[in-house]
Motif scaffolding. Structure first.
Motif, PDB file in Angstrom:
ATOM      1  N   GLY A  52       0.780  12.834 -12.139  1.00  0.00           N
ATOM      2  CA  GLY A  52      -0.254  13.337 -13.031  1.00  0.00           C
ATOM      3  C   GLY A  52      -0.935  14.579 -12.485  1.00  0.00           C
ATOM      4  N   ILE A  53      -1.861  15.068 -13.264  1.00  0.00           N
ATOM      5  CA  ILE A  53      -2.609  16.259 -12.864  1.00  0.00           C
ATOM      6  C   ILE A  53      -3.515  15.890 -11.693  1.00  0.00           C
ATOM      7  CG2 ILE A  53      -4.306  17.977 -13.608  1.00  0.00           C
ATOM      8  CD1 ILE A  53      -3.217  17.579 -16.449  1.00  0.00           C
ATOM      9  N   PRO A  54      -3.465  16.648 -10.611  1.00  0.00           N
ATOM     10  CA  PRO A  54      -4.296  16.310  -9.448  1.00  0.00           C
ATOM     11  C   PRO A  54      -5.791  16.376  -9.778  1.00  0.00           C
ATOM     12  CG  PRO A  54      -2.617  17.921  -8.863  1.00  0.00           C
ATOM     13  CD  PRO A  54      -2.585  17.780 -10.341  1.00  0.00           C
ATOM     14  N   SER A  55      -6.501  15.356  -9.376  1.00  0.00           N
ATOM     15  CA  SER A  55      -7.950  15.330  -9.525  1.00  0.00           C
ATOM     16  C   SER A  55      -8.575  15.177  -8.145  1.00  0.00           C
ATOM     17  CB  SER A  55      -8.379  14.180 -10.440  1.00  0.00           C
ATOM     18  OG  SER A  55      -8.098  12.944  -9.823  1.00  0.00           O
ATOM     19  N   HIS A  56      -9.879  15.215  -8.105  1.00  0.00           N
ATOM     20  CA  HIS A  56     -10.575  15.089  -6.825  1.00  0.00           C
ATOM     21  C   HIS A  56     -10.312  13.721  -6.203  1.00  0.00           C
ATOM     22  CE1 HIS A  56     -13.556  16.022  -3.813  1.00  0.00           C
ATOM     23  NE2 HIS A  56     -14.202  14.890  -4.091  1.00  0.00           N
ATOM     24  N   VAL A  57     -10.361  12.678  -7.021  1.00  0.00           N
ATOM     25  CA  VAL A  57     -10.162  11.312  -6.525  1.00  0.00           C
ATOM     26  C   VAL A  57      -8.731  11.108  -6.052  1.00  0.00           C
ATOM     27  CG1 VAL A  57     -10.216   8.882  -7.183  1.00  0.00           C
ATOM     28  CG2 VAL A  57     -11.991  10.419  -7.997  1.00  0.00           C
ATOM     29  N   SER A  58      -7.749  11.582  -6.822  1.00  0.00           N
ATOM     30  CA  SER A  58      -6.353  11.386  -6.408  1.00  0.00           C
ATOM     31  C   SER A  58      -6.038  12.169  -5.135  1.00  0.00           C
ATOM     32  CB  SER A  58      -5.398  11.788  -7.532  1.00  0.00           C
ATOM     33  OG  SER A  58      -5.423  13.177  -7.760  1.00  0.00           O
ATOM     34  N   CYS A  59      -6.650  13.324  -4.972  1.00  0.00           N
ATOM     35  CA  CYS A  59      -6.418  14.092  -3.749  1.00  0.00           C
ATOM     36  C   CYS A  59      -7.054  13.426  -2.534  1.00  0.00           C
ATOM     37  CB  CYS A  59      -6.947  15.519  -3.915  1.00  0.00           C
ATOM     38  SG  CYS A  59      -5.938  16.515  -5.028  1.00  0.00           S
ATOM     39  N   PHE A  96       0.828  -1.208   0.000  1.00  0.00           N
ATOM     40  CA  PHE A  96       0.000   0.000   0.000  1.00  0.00           C
ATOM     41  C   PHE A  96       0.866   1.263   0.000  1.00  0.00           C
ATOM     42  CE2 PHE A  96      -3.544  -2.697   1.480  1.00  0.00           C
ATOM     43  CZ  PHE A  96      -4.505  -2.263   0.584  1.00  0.00           C
ATOM     44  N   GLY A  97       2.001   1.210   0.666  1.00  0.00           N
ATOM     45  CA  GLY A  97       2.918   2.346   0.653  1.00  0.00           C
ATOM     46  C   GLY A  97       3.455   2.625  -0.742  1.00  0.00           C
ATOM     47  N   TYR A  98       3.812   1.567  -1.457  1.00  0.00           N
ATOM     48  CA  TYR A  98       4.283   1.754  -2.832  1.00  0.00           C
ATOM     49  C   TYR A  98       3.147   2.192  -3.749  1.00  0.00           C
ATOM     50  CZ  TYR A  98       8.400  -0.707  -1.157  1.00  0.00           C
ATOM     51  OH  TYR A  98       9.507  -1.075  -0.455  1.00  0.00           O
ATOM     52  N   LEU A  99       1.933   1.726  -3.484  1.00  0.00           N
ATOM     53  CA  LEU A  99       0.783   2.166  -4.282  1.00  0.00           C
ATOM     54  C   LEU A  99       0.433   3.630  -4.022  1.00  0.00           C
ATOM     55  CD1 LEU A  99      -1.645  -0.876  -4.063  1.00  0.00           C
ATOM     56  CD2 LEU A  99      -0.465  -0.038  -6.095  1.00  0.00           C
ATOM     57  N   PRO A 107      -3.789  10.943   1.119  1.00  0.00           N
ATOM     58  CA  PRO A 107      -3.571  10.713   2.560  1.00  0.00           C
ATOM     59  C   PRO A 107      -4.104   9.370   3.041  1.00  0.00           C
ATOM     60  CG  PRO A 107      -5.308  12.312   2.250  1.00  0.00           C
ATOM     61  CD  PRO A 107      -4.737  12.030   0.892  1.00  0.00           C
ATOM     62  N   ILE A 108      -5.151   8.856   2.388  1.00  0.00           N
ATOM     63  CA  ILE A 108      -5.728   7.589   2.828  1.00  0.00           C
ATOM     64  C   ILE A 108      -4.736   6.454   2.643  1.00  0.00           C
ATOM     65  CG2 ILE A 108      -7.503   5.867   2.292  1.00  0.00           C
ATOM     66  CD1 ILE A 108      -9.405   8.189   1.734  1.00  0.00           C
ATOM     67  N   LEU A 109      -4.112   6.368   1.459  1.00  0.00           N
ATOM     68  CA  LEU A 109      -3.165   5.284   1.206  1.00  0.00           C
ATOM     69  C   LEU A 109      -1.918   5.402   2.070  1.00  0.00           C
ATOM     70  CD1 LEU A 109      -3.378   4.878  -2.679  1.00  0.00           C
ATOM     71  CD2 LEU A 109      -4.087   3.237  -0.944  1.00  0.00           C
ATOM     72  N   VAL A 110      -1.425   6.612   2.243  1.00  0.00           N
ATOM     73  CA  VAL A 110      -0.228   6.794   3.069  1.00  0.00           C
ATOM     74  C   VAL A 110      -0.515   6.409   4.520  1.00  0.00           C
ATOM     75  CG1 VAL A 110       1.388   8.501   3.965  1.00  0.00           C
ATOM     76  CG2 VAL A 110       0.772   8.538   1.559  1.00  0.00           C
ATOM     77  N   CYS A 111      -1.615   6.886   5.058  1.00  0.00           N
ATOM     78  CA  CYS A 111      -1.957   6.575   6.456  1.00  0.00           C
ATOM     79  C   CYS A 111      -2.245   5.093   6.640  1.00  0.00           C
ATOM     80  CB  CYS A 111      -3.146   7.407   6.902  1.00  0.00           C
ATOM     81  SG  CYS A 111      -2.787   9.157   7.043  1.00  0.00           S
TER      82      CYS A 111
END
Length: 105
Positions: free
Chosen positions: A82-89, A72-75, A93-97
């Protein structure tokens, strides 16, 4: 009409992101992909040798949580490309945490 301060005017004009097709984006993607493959190899290796004395002594479920947390950290690298979108934003933090919770619990 209000005059903008220097800080807000420079932040509003700054559109900085790492493109998928840039050298940095390709390098980071390849390294993250290779790291995910290596982590998956270790996941399969631990699953195959799950009853080995060394893995049992190291708490097999704890090892699985660390490996899955590292995946998950690598993901978590990919939403930053890429260009920031609503979903990527949302997923940044969810994937990192989530990865830190699994690895360092």
């Amino acid at each position: 009409k209000k005059k903008k301060t220097f800080l807000f005017s420079t932040l509003a004009k700054r559109n900085a992101y790492i493109d998928y097709n840039s050298a940095t984006g390709i390098t980071v993607s390849v390294l993250a992909g290779l790291s995910i493959l290596i982590s998956c190899f270790f996941l399969v290796f631990f699953w195959y040798h799950i009853n080995n004395d060394v893995i049992v002594a190291a708490s097999k479920y704890f090892c699985f949580m660390i490996i899955i947390g590292s995946i998950f950290g690598y993901l978590s690298i990919f939403p930053f490309l890429g260009i920031p979108s609503h979903v990527s934003c949302i997923f940044r933090p969810i994937l990192v945490c989530f990865s830190f919770i699994l690895m360092y619990r």
